[in-house]
Design a protein around this motif. Sequence first.
Motif, mmCIF file in Angstrom:
data_model
loop_
_atom_site.group_PDB
_atom_site.id
_atom_site.type_symbol
_atom_site.label_atom_id
_atom_site.label_comp_id
_atom_site.label_asym_id
_atom_site.label_seq_id
_atom_site.Cartn_x
_atom_site.Cartn_y
_atom_site.Cartn_z
ATOM 1 N N GLY A 146 -3.075 7.443 -11.428
ATOM 2 C CA GLY A 146 -2.242 6.382 -10.898
ATOM 3 C C GLY A 146 -1.415 6.832 -9.709
ATOM 4 N N PHE A 147 -0.294 6.120 -9.453
ATOM 5 C CA PHE A 147 0.488 6.422 -8.251
ATOM 6 C C PHE A 147 1.971 6.630 -8.542
ATOM 7 N N ALA A 148 2.283 7.150 -9.715
ATOM 8 C CA ALA A 148 3.695 7.337 -10.094
ATOM 9 C C ALA A 148 4.445 8.247 -9.137
ATOM 10 N N ALA A 149 3.760 9.216 -8.528
ATOM 11 C CA ALA A 149 4.418 10.189 -7.662
ATOM 12 C C ALA A 149 4.395 9.797 -6.190
ATOM 13 N N SER A 150 3.955 8.594 -5.883
ATOM 14 C CA SER A 150 3.965 8.118 -4.503
ATOM 15 C C SER A 150 5.190 7.243 -4.272
ATOM 16 N N ARG A 151 6.150 7.737 -3.511
ATOM 17 C CA ARG A 151 7.344 6.937 -3.222
ATOM 18 C C ARG A 151 6.956 5.638 -2.525
ATOM 19 N N GLU A 152 6.008 5.737 -1.600
ATOM 20 C CA GLU A 152 5.591 4.550 -0.850
ATOM 21 C C GLU A 152 5.027 3.475 -1.765
#
Length: 444
Positions: free
Chosen positions: A164-170
């Motif tokens: 997933g994208f949990a670590a993407s601030r954007e």
Amino acid sequence: MRILVAGGGLAGLVAALGSLESGAEVTLLEKGVRPGGSFVYSSGYIWSYRDLATFRREVPAGDAALQRLILRRLPPDLGWLEERGAPALARETGNPLTFGARFDPERVVASLVQRIAAAGGRILTNARLRILTLAGGRIAGAEVAQNGGERREPADAVILATGGFAASRELVRRYILRGPGELQLRAHPRSTGDGFRAALAAGALASPGLDGFYGRNLPAPPANFSPQEFVEVSQLYGRHAVALNAAGERYADEAADWSETALVRATARQPGLRAWYVLDAAALRRRVRDRTVEEMVAAALRAGGTVLRAESLEKLAERLAERGVPLKRALRTLGEYDAAVSAGRAAELSPPRSEPAAPVRVPPFMAVEVAPAITHTTGGLAVDAGCRVLRQADGRPLPGLYAAGVEAGGVSTGGYASGLASALVFGRVAAGSAVEDGKADLKR
């Protein structure tokens, strides 16, 4: 048949080994220096709700087909995991709504890695999925960045398991916060949406519920703790507290769900992404799973979190006021809460309060500052019951592309279900579908 698996967490390791056991040639891409992903920071519980009725009640907006898949496959898949050298530590979850087992994450990872290597699988570390390549309308492999260089990895199928994208601030700001701010990260920093982005660029369909996430309220900064302490410092007692925002107001039903996922998501919508859990001495004695509330507060203190203590609610409100919480409003909120709960009218509060609901009366009183942290996203790529990723253009499977773990979105839309169950079950299902589809293609 060549299968490329992107991501070396539990979902990717399971998908890789499952593909190898079905006779495929497998290359596993691990973005970090070693496999394991956020699984190694978890408590190791792999669980599901006991039946479909409970699953639907707890997660009514979730994809029913995927929920049925988890219910049907989890028991044998837990057995499959044990047979591969990872015996369960416990077969009870401590929750009457669920079933499952607890594992030692490090042992599971070591066992799966060893078996993948023994079966001839390639594991490429420091290797990041960049772009999915297509040929004739189907996935033909990927472009991979590794150790400062780039390479093309051809494949007959790609299984996405990048977490997933949990670590993407954007992406978190775009889909979850829908504005400024930052969630703390309660996971490893490598789940930045590589698989999600690459799939969308290749024409994949996103699932519903991209604004959803699973996480915990943790001690707010300046608290400092290591990833290995994520479970220990989680402040999992909102149902025994009164949750106030920076304006001194209750902002959610603290006991809306057993997992407190709804409370965490509500905290993420508060000014400054901060809140205060207000407790009395009676609440400190309550137990949540294997710990008391007092022990969890002590963990926040050890981590350097802000914990206020006073012998009266008036004094506690004064201490909160020193940190910007309006004194009169906080006292009014707590007074209205106590009066409603004492009169058996907790459900009439705004927001309402579900059970357990106890007045805040017994000194000493405490206020713990918390901030929401994201463990994993629950929205992702739309898949069918074979974990085939669907096309945005027509909703049909995008040939050669599969998703496992939380990369496959929709299971927990509007609620909460085990991400580790999705990793185990969808990892095996994706592997099976990729091999079966590949054999079918050869017969055509």
